[in-house]
Scaffold this active site. Structure first.
Site, PDB file in Angstrom:
ATOM      1  N   ARG A  41       0.811  -1.222   0.000  1.00  0.00           N
ATOM      2  CA  ARG A  41       0.000   0.000   0.000  1.00  0.00           C
ATOM      3  C   ARG A  41       0.842   1.269   0.000  1.00  0.00           C
ATOM      4  NH1 ARG A  41      -5.360  -0.947   3.790  1.00  0.00           N
ATOM      5  NH2 ARG A  41      -6.178  -2.734   2.641  1.00  0.00           N
ATOM      6  N   ASP A 150     -14.436  11.644   8.105  1.00  0.00           N
ATOM      7  CA  ASP A 150     -13.472  10.560   7.917  1.00  0.00           C
ATOM      8  C   ASP A 150     -12.071  11.144   8.053  1.00  0.00           C
ATOM      9  OD1 ASP A 150     -13.772   7.525   6.630  1.00  0.00           O
ATOM     10  OD2 ASP A 150     -11.790   8.405   6.355  1.00  0.00           O
TER      11      ASP A 150
END
Length: 293
Positions: A41, A150
């Site tokens: 990632r 978020d």
């Protein structure tokens, strides 16, 4: 960046430094057995910065100069998987609570606030909005807002656009999809754009749950689902009192399907069904108010 560099694995010292930083910044726990996933990632972040190895990346992101990069790192490490009307039983509870408690409160001149904490790409907040609008089509005229937050600025920006590929709207009942979304064709693919009646009652914001919360008003409903699963028990236990403090005396807290408050009474909650929690006492000292049909 060469293929050989991209295939380099993260060394132990760099992993530990990144794991410690991720925990300190966002409460994320990075397990050693997830090393392969983590380096996969983060490789695109090395490429974006022109760095050749994880040692240089960890040194940079942990430095004062790497403060902006930390947001990109957390964004890369967090999993933003969601879909519309996920865990439908929560929306059934929301609908009942809105019909019997919250809508009468609004019509009497009160205010209602609902928080989608960990809103990911926006599906949860839009699902909430559809539930409310189905009960009260004119709810935007009342003092109601859905706060959707978020930690990841990229998904917040995506949520603000509220434009979804056909594969992402499968959870929406066809009649609601037709009613609240506009379908457009892009390169022979169907894209569904949320309508203004949904977006009018939602505010999307970036927020780190471990940082200071800016809201001044009590929340009548909090959705915090599939978020705390990434936190260790100590971090979770620091969050529960904060949720309790911002929850209205007769509010509801929803968690994800694999999340639990280990000792609800300790934190001022009682369980009220699968991953559903109420404050243990109402404002008058009685049990929480939940009007029944």
């Amino acid at each position: 960046m060469s293929k050989a560099a991209l295939e380099m694995t993260i060394d132990t010292d760099s992993f530990n430094a990144i794991a410690e930083l991720a925990y300190r910044e966002s409460g994320l726990q990075l397990a050693a057995e997830k090393t392969s996933m983590i380096q996969s990632r983060l490789r695109h972040r090395l490429r974006a910065l022109g760095l050749q190895d994880f040692a240089n990346y960890s040194a940079f992101v942990c430095s004062d100069d790497g403060r902006d990069e930390r947001r990109h790192m957390i964004s890369a490490l967090t999993t933003n998987v969601s879909h519309f009307f996920r865990e439908k039983h929560h929306f059934d509870v929301l609908k009942k609570q809105f019909e019997t408690v919250l809508l009468p409160k609004l019509k009497a001149g009160g205010r209602v606030r609902i928080w989608s904490a960990g809103c990911s790409n926006g599906q949860e907040a839009l699902s909430i909005a559809m539930v409310l609008l189905e009960v009260a089509p004119d709810v935007a005229k009342l003092d109601l807002r859905i706060l959707a937050t978020d930690i990841d600025p990229e998904v917040v920006n995506f949520a603000k656009q509220s434009s979804y590929h056909e594969r992402l709207v499968g959870g929406i009942p066809p009649e609601l999809l037709h009613k609240y979304f506009q379908c457009v064709k892009q390169n022979d693919e169907k894209i569904y754009q949320a309508g203004g009646q949904l977006l009018k009652i939602i505010s999307f914001r970036e927020l780190n749950l471990l940082a200071k919360w800016p809201m001044q008003q009590k929340m009548d409903v909090i959705f915090c689902r599939n978020v705390v699963i990434y936190f260790d028990l100590d971090t979770q236990n620091r969050l529960w009192p904060r949720f309790r403090d911002v929850l209205s005396p007769n509010g509801i807290l929803f968690l994800g399907h694999s999340e639990r408050i280990s000792d609800p009474a300790t934190f001022g909650f009682i369980s009220d069904g699968p991953t559903t929690y109420l404050p243990s006492t109402a404002s008058d000292g009685s049990s929480p108010l939940r009007k029944e049909n």
